[in-house]
Design an enzyme around this catalytic site. Structure first.
Site, PDB file in Angstrom:
ATOM      1  N   GLU A 148      41.543  46.309  37.768  1.00 21.58           N
ATOM      2  CA  GLU A 148      40.063  47.113  38.203  1.00 21.58           C
ATOM      3  C   GLU A 148      40.243  47.994  39.201  1.00 21.58           C
ATOM      4  O   GLU A 148      39.717  49.014  39.074  1.00 21.58           O
ATOM      5  CB  GLU A 148      39.042  46.011  38.508  1.00 21.58           C
ATOM      6  N   HIS A 177      31.370  35.279  34.548  1.00 22.82           N
ATOM      7  CA  HIS A 177      30.566  36.205  33.240  1.00 22.82           C
ATOM      8  C   HIS A 177      29.329  36.197  33.360  1.00 22.82           C
ATOM      9  O   HIS A 177      28.419  36.847  32.528  1.00 22.82           O
ATOM     10  CB  HIS A 177      31.115  35.497  32.201  1.00 22.82           C
TER      11      HIS A 177
END
Lengths: 324, 404
Positions: free
Chosen positions: A60, A129
Site C-alpha cells: 500500500e 475488512h
C-alpha cells in the site's frame, strides 16, 4: 437515465475518467484481470491496457508513494486500497507526503491523486475488512474526503475527484455496492463537497453519510409514523464538511442527530456537534446526539448487527432529542 | 579483562563501537568498492568490474583525462564544504533552527549530481546540498527550510530537483513513480529525450519499508530509476552494521537488478558509475542501486553529539580519505592546478559565504496568513472560514501594533 448498482456506477465513472484524460491511470492490487475484489474495475484493463490499469505489487505504501511520483510527472493516478483496514501501511505516504505536498511547495506543486477505499461493515467479514477510519484522515489538512451513498453520486463524484487538483480520498460504502439507483450520465450532480438534503422535515435533522444514508432515510420514514417530521441530510463530503447546509437545517428543525458507523469518540459526529453548537446554539431544542460505533475495534461478524447503528438506534436517539 | 579500573559503561560503549566498525573501511566485508582516485591521490585511467554477472567497462564515463572537468569537480566540492561550514556557523549563532552537515560526503554528492542530465529528476533526502549545487539550486534557498521561513525553498520543476524530504525513504517511492511517468511519456512520444530519476537515501533509511517497496516496484516495472545510497556509516548514533549484515549494494541482487559499491570519497569513480547507471536506466534496462561507501565526518545534525557514540580515533582514520584532499593531491601532482587556482577558489568561497550570510539574515518570517493559501489548490470553506477568523482576530490588535 440508466439503472445501475453503485459498483457499476463507479466502474462507469472510472471508465469515463480514463476516456476523458489519457493522463489518468488506475493502480491497485488485483484490479486488472480480476477487476478488483469487488469487481469495481471489471473490464477496464481489457479496454485500456496494463499501462492504464496497473496491477500493482501488494504494497500500500508503494501504491500511494508511486502515485505521488506519477502525479509529480503530470499524471492523475487513481489508487484502489483493497480494504479499509489495509490502508495503514500507506498512511504515512498519505498523511506526511500526499497531504502536505502543496504546502511544502508553497503552492507550486499539486498532488491530484485519488485514493478509493471500500469501507464500513455489514458484510459479515473478518477483521480489518469492515473499518471506518475516515476521521483519521479528515484530521489531516490537505486531504479531501468524499463518500457517495447512491449510484448517481457514485458515478459523478469519482469523476469529480479525478479532476480535482487536490488529493481526494473516496470512501466507498462497500455494503451498498449492490444498491441500485438511477444514474443520469448527462448531468453532473454539482459540487461534490456539498451536502444534499434528501428528505425535508420540520422537527429534527439526521445527518448521515455513506452506508448509513439508507438507514437514516428508513428511520425518518418510521418516525413519520409517530408524527415526527424528520429531515435527512446526506453529508457526501467529510472534508470539507458543508456546515452551511447542516446549520440551515438545524436552525429550522431545532434538533440534530449525527449517525455514522465509525466510533463516536473523536469522530466526525463530534466535529459536527461542536460546530453546530457554536453556529446554532439558540436554535437547538436539545443537545446534538451522536449515533455511532462503540470504543472498540470493529467486532467479529457474528455480532456486528448489534454494533452497527440501525433504524432503532437512530429512533432511540430521536426519542432522547424530543425528550428535552 | 584489564578493564577493572575503567567505569563499566564507558568500557562497554567502546567495545560496542569497535565491534561494529567495518574491518576494511574502504571496502567493507565482502564487497569491493570501485575506485580510480586512490586515497594517496593517484588516479587510474580505467575501471572495469563484473556487476550482476555483467562485465562493465566504466572507461567511457571516466573524466580522468579532462583537466578542466576535474578542476570543476574540485571547485564544486570546495564550495559546498564552505557552504556547509557557513551554515553550521549560522546555526550556532541562532540564525538557523537546525543544520544538516555534509562534510565528508562531497564526492558522493558532487560526483553523482554531475552525472545527471538536465532532464533527469532527483529526489533528495535532506543532506543533498552538493547535489542541489550541481542542479543549479540557489544555495541560500536551501537555508530557507532550516531558517524556518518555509518547508520547501525552491521550485523543484525549475531544476528537476525535488524538495527535501524529512520522513526517511518516503521519496524513494516518489522517484519510482516519477520514473514510471517517464516510461509512459516516452511511449507516448518516443522523440522525448530519454530520462531517469534518482533517489537519494542513506544507510539508515535503507532499513525503512519504503526502500523495500520502492525496489519491488522499480524492478517489477523496469522503472528508469537509480537508487543512490550514501552509506556514511552512521544513522545518527547507530552504526550501519545495525542496518545491514551484508553490504547494502548486495541487496539489489535480491530484487533482480544490479547493485554496485563505489568508493564514495572518490568523486571521479562516483561520477562514472552514476553516469553508467543513469544511461542504463534511460535506455530501458531498469534500475540500479549504487552504494557510495563514505563517512560522515561531522555530526548527523547540529543537534547531535558524535563524541557520545564514536571514537575520535575512527574519525581521524577517515581524515586521510577526505575527498577534497585526495583530488587536490592529484591535481597538484599532475600539474593541473597550482597555488593560484586554490587561492582564487578560497577567495571565491569566502565571498560566497559572506553573500550567503547577508541573504540569510535578510530572510524574514512569512505572515501566518499566507500559509492559509497553500493548503489546498481549490477553494476550501473551512480554510476560508478560519482565515477570516484569523484576520479579524489580528485586526483586533491593530491599535496595539503588530500582535506578537
Amino acid at each position: 437515465m440508466a439503472t445501475m448498482t453503485i459498483a457499476k456506477a463507479i466502474n462507469e465513472g472510472l471508465r469515463a475518467s480514463l476516456e476523458n484524460d489519457p493522463k489518468t491511470l488506475l493502480m491497485g492490487e488485483d484490479i486488472g484481470e480480476l477487476g478488483g475484489v469487488y469487481r469495481v474495475t471489471d473490464g477496464l484493463k481489457k479496454d485500456f491496457g496494463a499501462l492504464r490499469v496497473v496491477d500493482s505489487p501488494l504494497a500500500e505504501s508503494g501504491i500511494i508513494g508511486t502515485a505521488i511520483g506519477l502525479a509529480l510527472r503530470g499524471y492523475r493516478p487513481i489508487c484502489e486500497i483493497q480494504f479499509d483496514g489495509f490502508v495503514f501501511p500507506g498512511f504515512n505516504q498519505i498523511t506526511t507526503q500526499l497531504a502536505k505536498l502543496r504546502t511544502r511547495s508553497d503552492g507550486m506543486l499539486s498532488a491530484p491523486v485519488v485514493i478509493r477505499i471500500p469501507y464500513g461493515g455489514g458484510i459479515g467479514s473478518v477483521e480489518h475488512h469492515s473499518e471506518s477510519p475516515e476521521a483519521l484522515f479528515a484530521h489531516t489538512a490537505g486531504l479531501r474526503i468524499i463518500t457517495p451513498s447512491n449510484a448517481q453520486d457514485a458515478y459523478w463524484m469519482i469523476q469529480q475527484a479525478v479532476t480535482c487538483e487536490d488529493p481526494v480520498i473516496v470512501f466507498e460504502p462497500k455494503r451498498r455496492y449492490w444498491l441500485k439507483g438511477e444514474v443520469d450520465t448527462s448531468a453532473p450532480v454539482g459540487d461534490p463537497f456539498s451536502a444534499h438534503v434528501l428528505r425535508s422535515g420540520t422537527d429534527a435533522t439526521i445527518v448521515a453519510y455513506g452506508p448509513l444514508v439508507p438507514v437514516a432515510l428508513a428511520a425518518a420514514a418510521a418516525a413519520e409514523e409517530d408524527g415526527r417530521s424528520v429531515e435527512v441530510i446526506d453529508l457526501r463530503s467529510i472534508s470539507p464538511i458543508d456546515f452551511d447546509t447542516v446549520t440551515e437545517s438545524v436552525t429550522r428543525t431545532g434538533r440534530l442527530i449525527v449517525a455514522h458507523e465509525a466510533p463516536t469518540f473523536g469522530g466526525i459526529g463530534g466535529e459536527i456537534a461542536a460546530r453546530i453548537s457554536e453556529r446554532a446554539f439558540l436554535s437547538l431544542e436539545a443537545p446534538v446526539i451522536r449515533v455511532g460505533g462503540f470504543h472498540m475495534p470493529y467486532p467479529v461478524a457474528r455480532v456486528e448487527e448489534q454494533y452497527l447503528p440501525d433504524i432503532d438506534r437512530i429512533l432511540e436517539a430521536l426519542d432522547r432529542a424530543f425528550a428535552y | 579483562m584489564n578493564s577493572s579500573r575503567l567505569p563499566a559503561a564507558e568500557f562497554e560503549a567502546e567495545e560496542v563501537v569497535r565491534a561494529t566498525l567495518p574491518a576494511e573501511p574502504d571496502g567493507g566485508p565482502g564487497a569491493v568498492a570501485l575506485q580510480v582516485l586512490a586515497a594517496d591521490g593517484t588516479l587510474a585511467r580505467g575501471l572495469t568490474a563484473t556487476i550482476a554477472g555483467e562485465h562493465v567497462d566504466f572507461s567511457p564515463y571516466l573524466a580522468a583525462d579532462d583537466a578542466g572537468h576535474l578542476r570543476s569537480l574540485y571547485r564544486d566540492m570546495f564550495l559546498i564544504r564552505r557552504f556547509d561550514q557557513e551554515s553550521t556557523a549560522l546555526q550556532r549563532q541562532g540564525q538557523l533552527a537546525l543544520w544538516v552537515p555534509l562534510t565528508g560526503q562531497e564526492a558522493a554528492q558532487i560526483g553523482s549530481g554531475r552525472a545527471l542530465a538536465p532532464q533527469d529528476y532527483a529526489f533528495p533526502t535532506y543532506r543533498e546540498h552538493g547535489v542541489a549545487l550541481t542542479r543549479g539550486v540557489e544555495l541560500s534557498d536551501i537555508l530557507r527550510l532550516f531558517r524556518g521561513v518555509t518547508n520547501g525553498g525552491w521550485d523543484p520543476r525549475e531544476r528537476n530537483f525535488h524538495l527535501y524530504t524529512l520522513v526517511l525513504a518516503a521519496q524513494s517511492l516518489h522517484a519510482v513513480g516519477y520514473a514510471m511517468g517517464i516510461q509512459r511519456d516516452q511511449l507516448a512520444d518516443p522523440s522525448l529525450p530519454r530520462a531517469a530519476s534518482i533517489a537519494y537515501f542513506g544507510d539508515g533509511a535503507s532499513s525503512e519499508g519504503d526502500i523495500h517497496e520502492s525496489m519491488v516496484f522499480a524492478a517489477s516495472f523496469d522503472a528508469p530509476v537509480v537508487f543512490f545510497c550514501q552509506n556514511n556509516q552512521w544513522a545518527i548514533s547507530v552504526p550501519s552494521s545495525v542496518q545491514a549484515k551484508v553490504p547494502l549494494a548486495q541487496r539489489a541482487e535480491g530484487y533482480g537488478f544490479p547493485g554496485v559499491r563505489v568508493d564514495g570519497n572518490d568523486v571521479v569513480a562516483v561520477e562514472a558509475v552514476t553516469r553508467w547507471a543513469l544511461e542504463r536506466a534511460r535506455s530501458g534496462r531498469g534500475p540500479v542501486l549504487i552504494e557510495a561507501y563514505t563517512y560522515r565526518m561531522s555530526a548527523h545534525t547540529t543537534a547531535d553529539d558524535p563524541t557520545k557514540y564514536r571514537l575520535t580515533q575512527d574519525e581521524q582514520e577517515w581524515q586521510p580519505r577526505d575527498p577534497l584532499i585526495r583530488l587536490e593531491t592529484y591535481l597538484r601532482a599532475a600539474g593541473l592546478a597550482d597555488d593560484a587556482f586554490f587561492e582564487d577558489l578560497g577567495a571565491e568561497a569566502a565571498t560566497m559565504a559572506a553573500d550567503l550570510r547577508q541573504v540569510v539574515l535578510a530572510m524574514t518570517a512569512p505572515d501566518l496568513e499566507s500559509r492559509f493559501a497553500a493548503v489546498y489548490a481549490e477553494p476550501h470553506p473551512l480554510v476560508q472560514e478560519e482565515l477570516r477568523f484569523f484576520q479579524q482576530y489580528e485586526a483586533g490588535f491593530a491599535d496595539e501594533g503588530k500582535h506578537a
